[in-house]
Design a protein around this motif. Sequence first.
Motif, PDB file in Angstrom:
ATOM      1  N   LEU A  25       0.763  -1.155   0.001  1.00 18.14           N
ATOM      2  CA  LEU A  25      -0.060   0.175  -0.122  1.00 18.14           C
ATOM      3  C   LEU A  25       0.840   1.418  -0.095  1.00 18.14           C
ATOM      4  O   LEU A  25       0.546   2.136   0.586  1.00 18.14           O
ATOM      5  CB  LEU A  25      -0.918   0.100   1.221  1.00 18.14           C
ATOM      6  CG  LEU A  25      -2.164  -1.163   1.344  1.00 18.14           C
ATOM      7  CD1 LEU A  25      -2.854  -1.015   2.474  1.00 18.14           C
ATOM      8  CD2 LEU A  25      -2.747  -1.240   0.033  1.00 18.14           C
ATOM      9  N   LYS A  59      -6.230   2.657  -4.180  1.00 19.53           N
ATOM     10  CA  LYS A  59      -6.405   2.041  -2.888  1.00 19.53           C
ATOM     11  C   LYS A  59      -5.667   2.740  -1.847  1.00 19.53           C
ATOM     12  O   LYS A  59      -6.220   3.045  -0.799  1.00 19.53           O
ATOM     13  CB  LYS A  59      -6.125   0.435  -2.647  1.00 19.53           C
ATOM     14  CG  LYS A  59      -6.438   0.061  -1.394  1.00 19.53           C
ATOM     15  CD  LYS A  59      -6.402  -1.505  -1.363  1.00 19.53           C
ATOM     16  CE  LYS A  59      -6.919  -1.905   0.148  1.00 19.53           C
ATOM     17  NZ  LYS A  59      -6.817  -3.094   0.607  1.00 19.53           N
ATOM     18  N   GLY A  64       1.528   4.825   5.059  1.00 20.19           N
ATOM     19  CA  GLY A  64       2.536   5.288   6.028  1.00 20.19           C
ATOM     20  C   GLY A  64       3.788   5.016   5.951  1.00 20.19           C
ATOM     21  O   GLY A  64       4.276   4.378   4.957  1.00 20.19           O
ATOM     22  N   ALA A  65       4.641   5.110   7.028  1.00 16.43           N
ATOM     23  CA  ALA A  65       5.972   4.766   6.876  1.00 16.43           C
ATOM     24  C   ALA A  65       6.144   3.057   7.002  1.00 16.43           C
ATOM     25  O   ALA A  65       5.221   2.556   7.327  1.00 16.43           O
ATOM     26  CB  ALA A  65       6.934   5.210   8.007  1.00 16.43           C
ATOM     27  N   ASP A  66       7.127   2.502   6.445  1.00 19.71           N
ATOM     28  CA  ASP A  66       6.963   1.219   6.406  1.00 19.71           C
ATOM     29  C   ASP A  66       7.428   0.496   8.085  1.00 19.71           C
ATOM     30  O   ASP A  66       8.506   0.693   8.601  1.00 19.71           O
ATOM     31  CB  ASP A  66       8.266   0.741   5.481  1.00 19.71           C
ATOM     32  CG  ASP A  66       8.268  -0.927   5.231  1.00 19.71           C
ATOM     33  OD1 ASP A  66       8.065  -1.539   6.101  1.00 19.71           O
ATOM     34  OD2 ASP A  66       8.415  -1.291   3.963  1.00 19.71           O
ATOM     35  N   ILE A  67       6.587   0.023   8.388  1.00 19.77           N
ATOM     36  CA  ILE A  67       6.375  -0.510   9.686  1.00 19.77           C
ATOM     37  C   ILE A  67       7.292  -1.592   9.950  1.00 19.77           C
ATOM     38  O   ILE A  67       7.974  -1.646  10.999  1.00 19.77           O
ATOM     39  CB  ILE A  67       4.857  -0.842  10.306  1.00 19.77           C
ATOM     40  CG1 ILE A  67       3.895   0.462  10.117  1.00 19.77           C
ATOM     41  CG2 ILE A  67       4.749  -1.479  11.652  1.00 19.77           C
ATOM     42  CD1 ILE A  67       2.463  -0.212  10.374  1.00 19.77           C
ATOM     43  N   GLY A  68       7.321  -2.487   9.223  1.00 26.97           N
ATOM     44  CA  GLY A  68       8.379  -3.848   9.347  1.00 26.97           C
ATOM     45  C   GLY A  68       9.818  -3.118   9.186  1.00 26.97           C
ATOM     46  O   GLY A  68      10.801  -3.585   9.940  1.00 26.97           O
ATOM     47  N   MET A  70      10.916  -0.776  10.406  1.00 23.53           N
ATOM     48  CA  MET A  70      11.400   0.036  11.656  1.00 23.53           C
ATOM     49  C   MET A  70      11.014  -0.709  13.105  1.00 23.53           C
ATOM     50  O   MET A  70      11.391  -0.317  14.040  1.00 23.53           O
ATOM     51  CB  MET A  70      11.000   1.499  11.728  1.00 23.53           C
ATOM     52  CG  MET A  70       9.472   1.803  11.646  1.00 23.53           C
ATOM     53  SD  MET A  70       9.040   3.540  11.731  1.00 23.53           S
ATOM     54  CE  MET A  70       7.436   3.276  11.091  1.00 23.53           C
ATOM     55  N   PHE A 105      -6.151   5.535   1.088  1.00 24.63           N
ATOM     56  CA  PHE A 105      -5.453   5.750   2.375  1.00 24.63           C
ATOM     57  C   PHE A 105      -4.365   6.739   2.334  1.00 24.63           C
ATOM     58  O   PHE A 105      -3.475   6.486   1.656  1.00 24.63           O
ATOM     59  CB  PHE A 105      -4.865   4.374   3.252  1.00 24.63           C
ATOM     60  CG  PHE A 105      -5.868   3.310   3.305  1.00 24.63           C
ATOM     61  CD1 PHE A 105      -7.013   3.895   4.295  1.00 24.63           C
ATOM     62  CD2 PHE A 105      -6.214   2.041   2.817  1.00 24.63           C
ATOM     63  CE1 PHE A 105      -7.991   2.721   4.539  1.00 24.63           C
ATOM     64  CE2 PHE A 105      -7.090   1.350   2.829  1.00 24.63           C
ATOM     65  CZ  PHE A 105      -7.996   1.337   3.935  1.00 24.63           C
ATOM     66  N   GLU A 112       1.458  12.686   6.124  1.00 23.84           N
ATOM     67  CA  GLU A 112       2.454  13.636   6.241  1.00 23.84           C
ATOM     68  C   GLU A 112       3.082  13.999   5.189  1.00 23.84           C
ATOM     69  O   GLU A 112       3.230  15.182   4.821  1.00 23.84           O
ATOM     70  CB  GLU A 112       3.451  13.038   7.687  1.00 23.84           C
ATOM     71  CG  GLU A 112       2.832  13.068   8.652  1.00 23.84           C
ATOM     72  CD  GLU A 112       3.907  12.277   9.734  1.00 23.84           C
ATOM     73  OE1 GLU A 112       4.289  11.131   9.532  1.00 23.84           O
ATOM     74  OE2 GLU A 112       4.098  12.623  10.850  1.00 23.84           O
ATOM     75  N   PRO A 131      -2.615   7.462  12.536  1.00 26.43           N
ATOM     76  CA  PRO A 131      -2.895   6.190  13.617  1.00 26.43           C
ATOM     77  C   PRO A 131      -1.555   5.679  14.279  1.00 26.43           C
ATOM     78  O   PRO A 131      -1.738   4.693  14.891  1.00 26.43           O
ATOM     79  CB  PRO A 131      -3.541   4.920  12.742  1.00 26.43           C
ATOM     80  CG  PRO A 131      -2.773   5.254  11.387  1.00 26.43           C
ATOM     81  CD  PRO A 131      -2.511   6.838  11.263  1.00 26.43           C
ATOM     82  N   LEU A 138       4.517   8.062  17.879  1.00 33.25           N
ATOM     83  CA  LEU A 138       3.504   9.164  17.155  1.00 33.25           C
ATOM     84  C   LEU A 138       4.122   9.493  15.786  1.00 33.25           C
ATOM     85  O   LEU A 138       5.094   9.173  15.440  1.00 33.25           O
ATOM     86  CB  LEU A 138       4.022  10.438  18.402  1.00 33.25           C
ATOM     87  CG  LEU A 138       5.626  10.682  18.676  1.00 33.25           C
ATOM     88  CD1 LEU A 138       5.433  12.447  18.716  1.00 33.25           C
ATOM     89  CD2 LEU A 138       6.201  10.159  19.556  1.00 33.25           C
ATOM     90  N   PRO A 139       3.292  10.591  15.384  1.00 32.00           N
ATOM     91  CA  PRO A 139       3.477  10.980  13.993  1.00 32.00           C
ATOM     92  C   PRO A 139       5.095  11.577  14.101  1.00 32.00           C
ATOM     93  O   PRO A 139       5.499  12.311  15.201  1.00 32.00           O
ATOM     94  CB  PRO A 139       2.764  12.102  13.748  1.00 32.00           C
ATOM     95  CG  PRO A 139       1.543  11.721  14.587  1.00 32.00           C
ATOM     96  CD  PRO A 139       2.068  11.229  15.771  1.00 32.00           C
ATOM     97  N   GLY A 140       5.885  11.051  12.963  1.00 29.42           N
ATOM     98  CA  GLY A 140       7.372  11.577  13.219  1.00 29.42           C
ATOM     99  C   GLY A 140       7.685  12.412  11.762  1.00 29.42           C
ATOM    100  O   GLY A 140       8.971  12.595  11.789  1.00 29.42           O
ATOM    101  N   PHE A 165      -9.994   7.715  11.049  1.00 26.84           N
ATOM    102  CA  PHE A 165      -9.598   8.380   9.747  1.00 26.84           C
ATOM    103  C   PHE A 165     -10.692   9.372   9.528  1.00 26.84           C
ATOM    104  O   PHE A 165     -11.855   9.490  10.193  1.00 26.84           O
ATOM    105  CB  PHE A 165      -9.948   7.116   8.871  1.00 26.84           C
ATOM    106  CG  PHE A 165      -8.820   6.012   8.825  1.00 26.84           C
ATOM    107  CD1 PHE A 165      -7.578   5.958   9.858  1.00 26.84           C
ATOM    108  CD2 PHE A 165      -8.997   4.914   8.347  1.00 26.84           C
ATOM    109  CE1 PHE A 165      -6.671   5.071  10.039  1.00 26.84           C
ATOM    110  CE2 PHE A 165      -8.129   3.833   8.449  1.00 26.84           C
ATOM    111  CZ  PHE A 165      -6.861   3.747   9.337  1.00 26.84           C
TER     112      PHE A 165
END
Length: 258
Positions: A25, A59, A64-68, A70, A105, A112, A131, A138-140, A165
């Motif tokens: 995504l 879609k 967001g930033a790549d959670i995996g 970080m 999304f 950001e 989220p 937190l948002p970075g 959302f």
Amino acid sequence: MSFELIIAEKRGRVGLITLNRPKALNALNDQVVDEITAALNDFESDEGIGAIVITGSEKAFAAGADIGAMATFSYMDAYKSEYITRNWERVKTCRKPVIAAVAGFALGGGCELAMMCDIIIAADSAKFGQPEVKLGILPGAGGTQRLPRAVGKAKAMDLCLSARFMDATEAERAGLVSRVVPADKLLDEALAAAETIASFSLPVVMMIKESVNRAFESSLNEGLLFERRVFHAAFALNDQKEGMAAFVEKRKANFTHD
Ligand code: CAA
């Protein structure tokens, strides 16, 4: 320009960047952000480009930033690599106008990234959110700073603290997005808006961007002074002579961007 996770192409005087990491995504890892940076560098130095559009897929603009990437970071990993803020600000430092065309999304770093752009045009399918709180962070990349400036404290607190959302209608009402369009018209509308901007004098467009941004960095009096100085400077441009002559002669201006 050939990239792996984005597509960068010229459409007339518009530089189009399409995030292209569909399986995640359009999650923003270092490579995606580095590629966006490289494309912006190219478009900025290209005199044939007058405005830039950044878009994603139907879609997701970006989830967001790549959670995996970080998930196992230590404090020092985050601090040293400057992941999440490294390079992201290139969108902000771009002197040419950048439009975010958002469908689906736009969450966390995706929201950001959109907010770093100058204008957000949203499809009616767009969903904005910060989220990160659900992930224990937190948002970075500006979420706690740009969101309140765009939508006010109450709604920014609500979004950042509740992780809910916000749909396109609410986002437009709140002032985050400038226009909402049917999803199947999003890219056409964004490209048309960018093409209109690109048809004007590039130095004047850059002055306007600089001046509006000044409103967020200064007192009213300082901002007004800055605007007046830049306004006076516009009279040094050939495009000012051409623009006003064209009006007087009742014809379309032919700007030469100098
Ligand atoms: N990072 C990495 N991968 C992501 C991702 C992200 N931010 N968001 C989605 N993906 C991946 C999913 O892991 C999934 O991959 P697999 O198929 O390999 O499992 C794929 O994209 C599709 O996602 P879902 O199956 O979850 O799709 P869905 O339609 O059920 O849900 C969603 C969509 C609500 C957007 C959900 O994916 C989601 O909640 N994503 C995370 C949103 C988020 O928390 N963003 C903030 C990230 S932190 C951040 O951005 C920090 C900052 O401020 C800079």
